[in-house]
Design an enzyme around this catalytic site. Structure first.
Site, mmCIF file in Angstrom:
data_model
loop_
_atom_site.group_PDB
_atom_site.id
_atom_site.type_symbol
_atom_site.label_atom_id
_atom_site.label_comp_id
_atom_site.label_asym_id
_atom_site.label_seq_id
_atom_site.Cartn_x
_atom_site.Cartn_y
_atom_site.Cartn_z
ATOM 1 N N HIS A 52 0.855 -1.182 0.000
ATOM 2 C CA HIS A 52 0.000 0.000 0.000
ATOM 3 C C HIS A 52 0.893 1.233 0.000
ATOM 4 C CE1 HIS A 52 -3.734 -2.069 1.979
ATOM 5 N NE2 HIS A 52 -3.232 -2.800 1.002
ATOM 6 N N GLU A 54 0.938 3.818 1.835
ATOM 7 C CA GLU A 54 1.423 4.180 3.167
ATOM 8 C C GLU A 54 2.603 3.315 3.589
ATOM 9 O OE1 GLU A 54 -1.733 3.444 2.195
ATOM 10 O OE2 GLU A 54 -3.142 4.063 3.742
ATOM 11 N N CYS A 82 -6.212 1.625 6.003
ATOM 12 C CA CYS A 82 -6.781 0.357 6.447
ATOM 13 C C CYS A 82 -6.151 -0.019 7.798
ATOM 14 C CB CYS A 82 -6.511 -0.735 5.416
ATOM 15 S SG CYS A 82 -4.766 -1.209 5.284
#
EC number: 3.5.4.33
Length: 150
Positions: A52, A54, A82
């Site tokens: 992801h 991040e 998430c």
């Protein structure tokens, strides 16, 4: 001095991710006014469910700064993180988290499990939701609409 448009940079990373066929999420990690790392999702490209945006910027910033904790840094991300990313943000001690669109289905900050409200969460960044929300949401809607339509 005007602060740079870090969410604009994150949105550009999301656009780049969409261009690669990835879900258009982008992230930028900054220290002061300096961009330390920036990335868009790369889960398909890397065949890695943890790639992801991040996670990629947290890994890159930790490597660049030679530190597992990034307490003086702020993270800008186009979509509410998430659970996996929220935990990583906590573990790396990010100072401030700015995010665009909320994610009712998969988010874990103000939606879903609300990770930072859990008594087992040891570090909670300052939270700034809704930054660039419309642009981030529009990008996601457009991306998924194009995949559904013939």
């Amino acid at each position: 001095m005007n602060r740079p448009d870090f969410m604009g940079l994150a949105l550009a990373e999301a656009e780049n991710a969409a261009g690669r066929g990835e879900v258009p999420i982008g992230a930028v990690l900054v220290s002061g006014n300096d961009v330390v790392a920036r990335a868009g999702n790369r889960t398909r490209e890397l065949n890695d469910a943890t790639a992801h945006a991040e996670m990629l910027v947290l890994r890159e910033a930790s490597a660049k700064l030679g530190a597992e904790r990034l307490g003086g840094c702020d993270l800008y991300v186009t979509l509410e993180p998430c659970t996996m990313c929220a935990a990583a943000i906590s573990f790396t001690r990010i100072r401030r988290l700015y995010f665009g669109a909320t994610d009712e289905k998969g988010g874990a900050v103000v939606s879903g499990v609300r990770f930072y409200s859990a008594p087992t969460c040891h570090h909670v960044p300052e939270l700034y939701p809704g930054i660039g929300e419309r642009a981030a949401a529009d990008l996601l809607v457009r991306f998924f609409r194009e995949r559904r339509e013939p």
